[in-house]
Enzyme design. Sequence first.
Site, mmCIF file in Angstrom:
data_model
loop_
_atom_site.group_PDB
_atom_site.id
_atom_site.type_symbol
_atom_site.label_atom_id
_atom_site.label_comp_id
_atom_site.label_asym_id
_atom_site.label_seq_id
_atom_site.Cartn_x
_atom_site.Cartn_y
_atom_site.Cartn_z
ATOM 1 N N GLU A 115 24.616 29.214 -3.277
ATOM 2 C CA GLU A 115 25.373 29.920 -2.260
ATOM 3 C C GLU A 115 26.819 29.437 -2.174
ATOM 4 O OE1 GLU A 115 22.681 29.501 1.015
ATOM 5 O OE2 GLU A 115 21.586 31.311 0.476
ATOM 6 N N HIS A 139 24.445 25.355 6.029
ATOM 7 C CA HIS A 139 23.392 26.374 6.089
ATOM 8 C C HIS A 139 22.039 25.688 6.146
ATOM 9 C CE1 HIS A 139 20.677 29.591 5.300
ATOM 10 N NE2 HIS A 139 20.437 29.225 4.053
ATOM 11 N N HIS A 141 17.632 26.238 7.391
ATOM 12 C CA HIS A 141 16.535 27.144 7.714
ATOM 13 C C HIS A 141 15.933 26.735 9.063
ATOM 14 C CE1 HIS A 141 15.966 28.046 3.134
ATOM 15 N NE2 HIS A 141 17.132 28.440 3.611
ATOM 16 N N GLU A 169 24.623 24.301 28.594
ATOM 17 C CA GLU A 169 25.670 23.806 27.704
ATOM 18 C C GLU A 169 26.060 24.820 26.629
ATOM 19 O OE1 GLU A 169 24.699 20.684 24.890
ATOM 20 O OE2 GLU A 169 22.582 21.204 25.011
ATOM 21 N N HIS A 210 16.153 34.244 7.636
ATOM 22 C CA HIS A 210 16.560 33.272 6.626
ATOM 23 C C HIS A 210 17.057 31.970 7.242
ATOM 24 C CE1 HIS A 210 19.073 32.584 2.681
ATOM 25 N NE2 HIS A 210 18.559 31.465 3.139
#
Length: 274
Positions: A115, A139, A141, A169, A210
């Site tokens: 990616e 990134h 999961h 918050e 994803h």
Amino acid sequence: MKLLDAEFVQGFIRMANDGWEQGWHERNGGNLSYRVKPEEVTSVKENFEPKDWQPIGTSVPKLANEYFLVTGSGKYFRNVIIKPEDSICMIELDEKGENYRIVWGLVNGGRPTSELPSHLMNHEVKMLASGGAHRVIYHAHTTNVIALTFVLPLEDKVFTRELWEMATECPVVFPDGVGVVPWMVPGGRDIAVATSELMKKYDVAIWAHHGMFASGEDFDLTFGLMHTVEKSAEILVKMLSMQPQKRQTISPQNFRDLAVDFKVNLPEEFLYEK
């Protein structure tokens, strides 16, 4: 200085391990990148052994000649702290921002995260939007966020509002809200373009079914942002499992009052009446 002794490399390794310990990186899931400061590059340059140039798969001219520390494609986050020289690498971009070459790491072969186009396109967007302050793209999961993409409308305003309501918050930590990318094949230019468009407005993009994509100025802020969004999602998942309707919640006016006291700007588009 040995590259692995550098503070920025140790921070990168720690963040990768923190994500593993949260359970966000099964097998080879997830990726992390850091835009290295010029003085940091200078401090470790003696360790470089540049390899051949390879195409990025996209063009990021504003990042020409920049260096990045990134996780490797197919590498496991759980191994970053154990054998970093095999799991991560530093890359250099060429003068056009169209090709990269590995200058350190991945000693047993391999390439940067699949990616990489998404990371670099978003680094370019966030660097320009922040005046150069943002340096980390992450990134992961994140389990509860992924679960919510199956039951909530895939709309920025819905996800933002629901996540804001779960913990006081949240509107302080991500006052601009979150964006949502519909399901797309990961690793290619299309999802990179879609994400970079959202990241012009947000610091967090949720990838349907994803995971999550986040940007920040440093490792602590970026990990903290991801952690806050995922914890809010966990609270929402637990609430929905108890009953689908909230008996009480934070109101739009409550959010406006909060914004005044904490000196943040909350977009009115997210403060709609339900």
